[in-house]
Design a protein around this motif. Structure first.
Motif, mmCIF file in Angstrom:
data_model
loop_
_atom_site.group_PDB
_atom_site.id
_atom_site.type_symbol
_atom_site.label_atom_id
_atom_site.label_comp_id
_atom_site.label_asym_id
_atom_site.label_seq_id
_atom_site.Cartn_x
_atom_site.Cartn_y
_atom_site.Cartn_z
ATOM 1 N N GLY A 153 -1.221 -0.726 6.827
ATOM 2 C CA GLY A 153 -1.739 0.322 7.691
ATOM 3 C C GLY A 153 -2.142 -0.139 9.072
ATOM 4 N N SER A 451 -6.371 3.199 5.098
ATOM 5 C CA SER A 451 -5.286 3.207 6.079
ATOM 6 C C SER A 451 -3.955 3.507 5.408
ATOM 7 N N GLN A 454 2.113 1.892 8.128
ATOM 8 C CA GLN A 454 2.741 2.251 9.397
ATOM 9 C C GLN A 454 4.259 2.112 9.276
#
Length: 829
Positions: A153, A451, A454
């Protein structure tokens, strides 16, 4: 293809931990902070291709270990690591102890993050009990950590420079959030980790500390190591470690790229000749230092001279002993001509070459006779040691306190540990150990969040054509031999290191040894957009195509002709009612095409192709380097490697392991091809036993042929599932033609089986025989033959690997008879 980068989302207004710098220290800090539950943002001034900082140019990491491991020989206790640091002048003994202890679990931690280390048992490494080696080098390390951070994340933004740190970060009484201003944007962070590197690329700073000599000090590392935040921290009252202008330097070739050239810019040979300055005069004893430290010793000698330029002068015998280097020596037939070529004072050089040498030279030297060779050299700075003082938790020390929420890790604080000394592999250790410490400590100041992973950025598209395959392969492999970081990736690079001359026969062998897995491209710090622009998979693929002499358009025409002629002849020579009648039962095929004609034509085509391919493969073997002892273990190993595709078992791209799809597809294709061959053999046997084709559905020829055709089509389908943006147009056209051949071969065979009892049988039989003939006739000069070339290369590589293992075993036996002494890993860099 549109290469315009996608617009980036705005930066977040707040974050738990802000990390400045995406080098090894910054990535380790980000990973540990994210693992501890903090939200993490990493900003780096470099473009995406250069994320990783100077770690991209690293190869080995110094770690403490009490026992021998698969990646580290013997043992290297933390106490000994600490003593080594004190021996070279550690700046802070307490930090030296923290570093040594923190390195104990570093190898295991890196492995857990997806970093690959090279096992010493594979025989590709120098003996080392103090360091572990990165498989694929520092770029592979960077790729793995970037991928791991994003999966945790961590948000990573490239191309964003942080020029100013918040002033409140240096106020020991301020214990609240820090606000970083970037242009018109403001980011509030609970903690800040400074991991933006040193000052090696800051020409103004080098000019202040080194004067005019700075113009001749190359920057071996990233051009983004400008040190703006570091200099601001020192101006704001942070304690300084080390001396201004100090750094780790080695002698480099000024003809290499001035920035970011890394290990391949290093020059060698000073121990084999003489070294002169621009005045043509010697200024030191070239034979006094002959070990690996000679590279940095000579750089320091150059750095204290008013003019830091120098030239290594060699005779032809010494020049022939030079290791692979990025730039070849300059050469001339006379001292005067060489001086003019180099820009050296000719009178001074001519006088220097008159014996006896002054000052005296230690050790023997090859005669300095024509033709004369010269290698220019200047100092090249890898990283600076001037920076910040930190405490055991990586907090930045101020003049009379510590910064509560400002941490530092990596090059910008390495002087606090190394002082003015250097230990091989210790720079990466400092970055990783104190990066982890800083990340954990910073996360304690930030709230815990959940998180989300990504997204990974798209892989770079590199489709540049290769104009001269042999010349480009020699250039690229010479750089690879100079670097040596990819030795453990596959069989190509150890074989290349045993071939420093890189003759045409060497290049052909290495090209066919390559399985085009692309790991070396993704792990290469010299791949585009670097000035060297290395793309080894494309280069070797172009060389293979050149070696096949694949005339693509004539081959396509020949294949199409073979596919069309048998059906046309059948329609012309046989009555149409006979062609389109239903023929069933044993011998039905031969009612249309007599068996002697079918068998004779097939045998002639296959015999001609086999003879041509065998002749070409025999010549290929003879073109290899010298005699090689191929014993049964080597023969078995080469065959097993070919059958199992071992070199495709451990491939990766910038996101990590690339999966097994390509290997499975190849197995299906090769296995299907093998099954269809066995079906042909089974049919031949049954025919000899009095059972003519076509055969029952449950017979061996039908079962084997069906499985083979289905496997081939499945393999082709799997290959089409993964687009390959890294292929050059020529490679793509060649692959499409090969896949078209195989698809027609398998498809017509399966269609013939399905429709053999219908009126379509005659045309399908002729079409299938035509595709077989076309594929076979194209075999000696097409990509379909690559299995034969690769098998020979793998057998040779296995034999050479066994020879290297025997040599290394002899060295290990000799080493075991001596007492444990200093690390002899001359290859550590």
């Amino acid at each position: 293809m549109d290469q315009t980068p996608a617009p980036q989302p705005p930066l977040p207004a707040s974050v738990g931990v802000l990390v400045i710098g995406a080098g090894l220290a910054g990535l380790c800090a980000a990973i540990e902070a994210a693992r501890a539950g903090a939200s993490v943002l990493v900003l780096d001034a470099a473009p995406p291709a250069r994320l990783g900082g100077n770690a991209r140019h690293g190869r080995n990491i110094r770690v403490a270990s009490d026992i021998e491991t698969p990646f580290q020989r013997d043992s290297y206790p933390a106490e000994e690591f600490e003593r080594d640091l004190l021996r070279v002048g550690a700046g802070d003994p307490d930090l030296a102890r923290v570093l040594a202890e923190g390195s104990r679990d570093l190898a295991d931690w890196l492995l857990a993050q997806g970093v690959r280390l090279e096992p010493w048992a594979e025989g590709n490494l120098p003996y080392s009990r103090r360091t572990v080696f990165l498989r694929g080098g520092g770029q592979a390390l960077t790729n793995a950590l970037l991928s791991r951070a994003r999966r945790l994340g961590v948000e990573i933004r490239a191309g964003i420079a942080v020029d100013q740190l918040p002033p409140e970060a240096f106020d020991p009484a301020h214990d609240g959030p820090l606000t970083v201003v970037i242009g018109a944007h403001r980011i509030t962070a609970q903690a800040l980790v400074l991991a933006s590197g040193g000052l090696g690329a800051n020409r103004d700073w080098l000019a202040k500390t080194h004067g005019p000599r700075a113009d001749h000090i190359a920057n071996r590392g990233t051009p983004e190591q400008l040190g703006g935040p570091l200099l601001q921290a020192l101006a704001e009252g942070a304690q300084a470690a080390g001396l201004p202008g100090d750094g780790h330097v080695v002698a480099v070739d000024p003809r290499a790229p001035f920035h970011d050239a890394g290990i391949v810019s290093r020059v060698d040979g000073m121990q084999h000749g003489i070294v002169v300055g621009a005045d043509g005069r010697r200024f030191a004893d070239e034979g006094a230092v002959r070990g690996p430290e000679r590279h940095s010793v000579w750089a320091r000698k150059l750095l204290v001279r008013p003019d830091p330029r120098a030239w290594i002068i060699l005779g032809p015998e010494a020049a022939g002993r030079l290791p692979p280097m990025a730039c070849p020596p300059l050469c001339a037939e006379s001292p005067e001509a060489l001086a003019a070529l180099c820009g050296i004072d000719p009178a001074g050089l001519a006088e220097t070459l008159i014996p006896p040498l002054d000052p005296p030279r230690t050790g023997a030297m090859a005669p300095l006779v024509a033709p004369f060779h010269a290698l220019p050299m200047i100092p090249g700075i890898g990283f600076t040691r001037y920076g910040l003082v930190v405490d055991a938790t990586a907090r930045v020390r101020l003049n009379d306190a510590v910064a509560p929420r400002l941490f530092a890790a990596g090059t910008n604080m390495c002087g606090a540990i190394l002082g003015q000394g250097y230990l091989s592999g210790a720079g990466l250790t400092i970055a990783a150990v104190f990066g982890r410490i800083a990340g954990r400590a910073a996360a304690r100041l930030a709230p815990k969040v959940r998180s989300l992973p990504q997204p990974l950025p798209p892989r770079p598209v590199v489709i540049d054509p290769v104009p001269d395959p042999f010349a480009e392969a020699k250039r690229a492999l010479n750089l690879c031999n100079s670097c040596g970081f990819c030795t453990g990736l596959c069989a190509v690079f150890p074989a290349a290191q045993g071939r420093p001359d890189l003759t045409r026969g060497d290049l052909r062998h290495l090209a066919h040894l390559c399985h085009d897995c692309r790991s070396c491209l993704h792990d290469c710090q010299y791949a585009a957009p670097h000035a060297f622009g290395i793309n080894m998979p494309a280069t070797l693929s172009a060389l293979r195509r050149s070696d096949y002499r694949e005339p693509l358009r004539p081959a396509q025409a020949l294949f199409a002709l073979c596919c069309l002629v048998p059906p046309l002849l059948l329609l012309t020579l046989q009555p149409l009612e006979r062609v389109f009648a239903s023929h069933t039962g044993p011998g039905a095929f031969y009612a249309l095409i007599p068996h002697p004609l079918m068998a004779g034509a097939t045998g002639a085509v296959m015999g001609l192709a086999a003879l041509g391919l065998a002749l070409r493969l025999a010549l290929f073997w003879r073109a290899g380097r010298g005699p090689v002892r191929v014993d049964f273990p080597a023969l078995r190993a080469g065959i097993v490697d070919a059958l199992t595709l071992r070199n495709l078992a451990d491939c990766e791209d910038r996101a990590g392991p690339a999966g097994r799809l390509r290997r499975i597809a190849h197995h299906l294709l090769a296995g299907g091809f093998g099954l269809t061959f066995l079906a042909t053999v089974a049919g031949f046997v049954l025919h000899k036993l009095g059972q003519p084709a076509p055969y029952p559905l449950l017979s061996a020829p039908v079962i084997l042929g069906t499985l083979g055709g289905v496997a081939m089509l499945a393999g082709l389908a799997l290959m089409s599932l993964r687009p390959d943006p890294l292929k050059t147009p020529a490679m793509a056209r060649s692959d499409r033609f090969l896949r078209g051949q195989l698809a027609l071969l398998a498809g017509t065979g399966l269609a013939l089986l399905a429709l053999r009892d219908t009126p379509a049988m005659g045309l399908l039989l002729a079409l299938h025989l035509g595709t077989v003939a076309g594929a076979v006739l194209c075999l000696p000069f097409g990509k379909l033959s690559h299995g034969g070339w690769r098998l020979i290369s793998l057998i040779r590589a296995a034999a050479e690997a066994r020879a290297r293992q025997r040599d290394r075993a002899r060295l290990d036996r000799a080493r075991s008879k001596t007492a444990s002494g200093p690390d002899r890993a001359g290859g550590e860099r």
